[in-house]
Scaffold this motif. Structure first.
Motif, PDB file in Angstrom:
ATOM      1  N   GLY A   1      31.656  13.863 -24.787  1.00 40.71           N
ATOM      2  CA  GLY A   1      31.872  15.224 -25.265  1.00 40.71           C
ATOM      3  C   GLY A   1      32.072  15.203 -26.770  1.00 40.71           C
ATOM      4  O   GLY A   1      32.281  14.137 -27.382  1.00 40.71           O
ATOM      5  N   SER A   2      31.997  16.394 -27.385  1.00 43.28           N
ATOM      6  CA  SER A   2      32.233  16.418 -28.827  1.00 43.28           C
ATOM      7  C   SER A   2      33.719  16.219 -29.126  1.00 43.28           C
ATOM      8  O   SER A   2      34.088  15.808 -30.220  1.00 43.28           O
ATOM      9  N   GLN A   3      34.566  16.493 -28.126  1.00 46.14           N
ATOM     10  CA  GLN A   3      36.005  16.316 -28.351  1.00 46.14           C
ATOM     11  C   GLN A   3      36.323  14.878 -28.777  1.00 46.14           C
ATOM     12  O   GLN A   3      37.174  14.649 -29.620  1.00 46.14           O
TER      13      GLN A   3
ATOM     14  N   TYR B   1      39.687  26.908 -33.245  1.00 45.90           N
ATOM     15  CA  TYR B   1      39.713  26.269 -31.924  1.00 45.90           C
ATOM     16  C   TYR B   1      41.057  25.579 -31.693  1.00 45.90           C
ATOM     17  O   TYR B   1      41.365  24.599 -32.347  1.00 45.90           O
TER      18      TYR B   1
ATOM     19  N   ASN C   1      34.526  29.431 -31.434  1.00 44.48           N
ATOM     20  CA  ASN C   1      35.653  29.526 -30.527  1.00 44.48           C
ATOM     21  C   ASN C   1      36.886  29.605 -31.410  1.00 44.48           C
ATOM     22  O   ASN C   1      37.151  28.655 -32.152  1.00 44.48           O
TER      23      ASN C   1
ATOM     24  N   ASP D   1      31.258  21.630 -36.280  1.00 41.88           N
ATOM     25  CA  ASP D   1      31.274  21.582 -34.816  1.00 41.88           C
ATOM     26  C   ASP D   1      30.318  22.669 -34.327  1.00 41.88           C
ATOM     27  O   ASP D   1      30.618  23.858 -34.416  1.00 41.88           O
TER      28      ASP D   1
ATOM     29  N   TYR E   1      28.411  25.530 -29.766  1.00 44.68           N
ATOM     30  CA  TYR E   1      27.790  26.711 -29.135  1.00 44.68           C
ATOM     31  C   TYR E   1      26.432  27.056 -29.742  1.00 44.68           C
ATOM     32  O   TYR E   1      25.904  28.127 -29.514  1.00 44.68           O
TER      33      TYR E   1
ATOM     34  N   THR F   1      27.040  19.096 -28.468  1.00 47.37           N
ATOM     35  CA  THR F   1      27.411  18.685 -27.117  1.00 47.37           C
ATOM     36  C   THR F   1      26.471  19.303 -26.090  1.00 47.37           C
ATOM     37  O   THR F   1      25.940  20.391 -26.316  1.00 47.37           O
TER      38      THR F   1
ATOM     39  N   SER G   1      27.799  19.913 -23.214  1.00 49.09           N
ATOM     40  CA  SER G   1      28.757  20.504 -22.278  1.00 49.09           C
ATOM     41  C   SER G   1      28.486  21.983 -22.033  1.00 49.09           C
ATOM     42  O   SER G   1      28.531  22.446 -20.900  1.00 49.09           O
ATOM     43  N   LYS G   2      28.262  22.731 -23.093  1.00 46.22           N
ATOM     44  CA  LYS G   2      28.117  24.184 -22.928  1.00 46.22           C
ATOM     45  C   LYS G   2      26.686  24.547 -22.551  1.00 46.22           C
ATOM     46  O   LYS G   2      26.453  25.501 -21.835  1.00 46.22           O
TER      47      LYS G   2
ATOM     48  N   ARG H   1      29.735  15.662 -19.644  1.00 48.82           N
ATOM     49  CA  ARG H   1      30.497  15.348 -20.864  1.00 48.82           C
ATOM     50  C   ARG H   1      29.742  14.405 -21.806  1.00 48.82           C
ATOM     51  O   ARG H   1      30.249  13.346 -22.197  1.00 48.82           O
TER      52      ARG H   1
HETATM   53  C1  LIG Z   1      34.572  24.598 -30.468  1.00 45.57           C
HETATM   54  C2  LIG Z   1      34.573  23.519 -29.452  1.00 45.57           C
HETATM   55  N1  LIG Z   1      34.351  22.271 -29.842  1.00 45.57           N
HETATM   56  C3  LIG Z   1      34.357  21.248 -28.978  1.00 45.57           C
HETATM   57  C4  LIG Z   1      34.592  21.466 -27.627  1.00 45.57           C
HETATM   58  C5  LIG Z   1      34.631  20.266 -26.736  1.00 45.57           C
HETATM   59  O1  LIG Z   1      33.582  20.198 -25.860  1.00 45.57           O
HETATM   60  P1  LIG Z   1      33.103  18.848 -25.203  1.00 45.57           P
HETATM   61  O2  LIG Z   1      34.119  17.799 -25.529  1.00 45.57           O
HETATM   62  O3  LIG Z   1      33.037  19.111 -23.744  1.00 45.57           O
HETATM   63  O4  LIG Z   1      31.792  18.552 -25.814  1.00 45.57           O
HETATM   64  C6  LIG Z   1      34.843  22.750 -27.165  1.00 45.57           C
HETATM   65  C7  LIG Z   1      35.137  22.999 -25.745  1.00 45.57           C
HETATM   66  O5  LIG Z   1      35.562  24.044 -25.334  1.00 45.57           O
HETATM   67  C8  LIG Z   1      34.830  23.810 -28.107  1.00 45.57           C
HETATM   68  O6  LIG Z   1      35.066  25.074 -27.734  1.00 45.57           O
END
Ligand SMILES: Cc1ncc(COP(=O)(O)O)c(C=O)c1O
Length: 427
Positions: free
Chosen positions: A106-108, A132, A188, A220, A223, A251, A253-254, A261
């Motif tokens: 994930g990007s997290q 965020y 976000n 980041d 989205y 990512t 993920s979305k 992930r």
């Molecule tokens: C702005 C932003 N960055 C990063 C993430 C992390 O996403 P992931 O780790 O699943 O790629 C989220 C998840 O809600 C997000 O809203």
């Protein structure tokens, strides 16, 4: 237990409180959770990709083995081309090669790792106001000082960034600024996208104000691919001619599945090595099978098909939420305003100053009683906001985030109706 300094710095995360409320009241419509649409998760596409992968035993076994710390080479090549395509250019135009590409959990994970290698306690990170909240939690856990830069409907305001940096220079703290974090598409929590003309302006400011080299920008773009009305602007990374100011993270993920992930980042060469060293101590490589799956999905067209489907689904839900806000909140509280995002999962609502939105407010409690949950704006603002008078998106006390991601359409609409009723009771 004697916690480390870092262990003690870990604050309670807002997400825990919101999940607790949601669990206590399972019938509640959570417009707080930032989850993706349940019904459109790509079970079919994932099954056919997994079948294709595993039907060739040698390829299947390679995918089921550990991978490398940088990630699966084929997927690294594919994401490099993918980013260039989104930026309407070639990887060479972006001055990027395979050596700049890292696959992450994930990007997290990238947000965490980059912060770990850059930030000492007391260092300053600039973020949008609002921004965020999970990442602000990451920063707080490292002892960073988080300073907010006001935004409006067109994203981060360059003049406000300039004033914030000037303020930090006056207070003698400019050299402690390590980076600016910017969620550059359908942000976000506010849903705003930083306008095309502001992108090079922000970069220019970071280059101008940096004392020994530019201040780093962490872009980041989680989205980016969920833009429902035509093509969104090019990334801020696109404008980074020297290639050393911006770290771009994206990512799947979305735009595909958060359960897999798989995230990725484009890093300047001098950051790649320390990040890789750190990743070597975390997990020495993100789940290999998921990376093979994503490569298969990019090659067989399954990924592109899913992104197209999602755009339809979310556009309908976004429009339903905006129409419901117009219909009910507009009537209940004519002074209320909200953003009109071009994509993403969130709408940001600003209520008049006399209506408090925090997690102990009358509004929040009435919403829970009525069976609807939102994210209070207070969670999305850092403590320090030197230029707050410039904000075009309200302040922490009377704003909130609504998410139309996970709830089915009827519940999105019903949730807004209940929320507006709770606001009307306070009016
Ligand atoms: C702005 C932003 N960055 C990063 C993430 C992390 O996403 P992931 O780790 O699943 O790629 C989220 C998840 O809600 C997000 O809203």
């Amino acid at each position: 237990v004697r916690l480390s300094r870092r262990g003690r710095l870990l604050g309670e995360q807002p997400v825990n409180f919101l999940m607790e409320v949601a669990l206590r009241r399972p019938e509640l419509i959570s417009l707080a959770a930032g989850f993706v649409d349940q019904e459109s998760l790509p079970a079919g596409e994932t099954l056919s990709a997994a079948e294709a992968l595993l039907s060739d035993p040698a390829a299947g076994r390679a995918a089921l083995q550990y991978g490398t710390t940088k990630g699966f080479d084929r997927l690294r090549e594919l994401v490099l081309d993918h980013v260039a395509k989104l930026d309407r250019c070639s990887p060479a135009d972006l001055r990027l090669g395979l050596e700049n590409v890292l696959l992450t959990t994930g990007s997290q994970q990238l947000l965490q790792m980059l912060s770990d290698i850059l930030i000492d306690p007391g260092d300053i990170v600039l973020v949008g106001a609002p921004d965020y909240f999970v990442y602000m939690g990451t920063l707080s856990s490292l002892g960073a000082r988080i300073v907010g830069v006001p935004m409006d409907e067109a994203g981060l305001i360059p003049e406000a960034l300039n004033e914030t940096l000037a303020w930090l220079e006056r207070t003698g703290e400019l050299q402690r600024v390590k980076m600016l974090y910017c969620c550059s598409y359908c942000q976000n929590p506010a849903g705003v996208t930083i306008a095309e003309e502001r992108r090079p302006q922000v970069l220019e400011l970071l280059q101008r104000w940096g004392e020994d080299g530019p201040i780093l920008l962490l872009e980041d773009a989680a989205y980016r691919e969920l833009a429902y009305y035509g093509e969104p602007p090019r990334s801020i990374r696109y404008y980074d001619e020297g290639g050393s100011t911006v770290v771009l993270t994206q990512t799947f993920s979305k735009s595909f599945s958060p359960g897999l992930r798989v995230g990725y980042a484009l890093l300047p060469a001098e950051l790649m090595r320390p990040v890789l060293r750190l990743k070597g101590t975390h997990d020495f490589g993100s789940p290999n099978f998921n990376q093979h799956l994503m490569a298969e999905l990019m090659l067989n067209g399954g990924y592109a098909r899913q992104v197209q489907r999602l755009k339809e689904v979310y556009r309908t839900k976004l429009e339903a939420m905006l129409a419901a806000l117009e219909r009910w909140l507009g009537k209940a509280c004519p002074e209320a305003t909200w953003t009109r995002p071009l994509g993403g999962l969130y709408v940001w609502v600003c209520l008049p100053e006399q209506i408090n939105t925090d997690h102990e407010s009358e509004l929040f409690n009435r919403c829970v009683e009525r069976g609807v949950l939102y994210v209070p704006g207070e969670y999305c603002y850092p403590d320090e906001l030197p230029c707050k008078e410039r904000s075009g998106l309200g302040g922490p006390e009377h704003t909130l985030r609504l998410c139309y991601g996970v709830q089915p359409l009827e519940r999105v609409v019903e949730g807004v109706r209940r929320f507006a009723e709770a606001v009307a009771e306070l009016g």
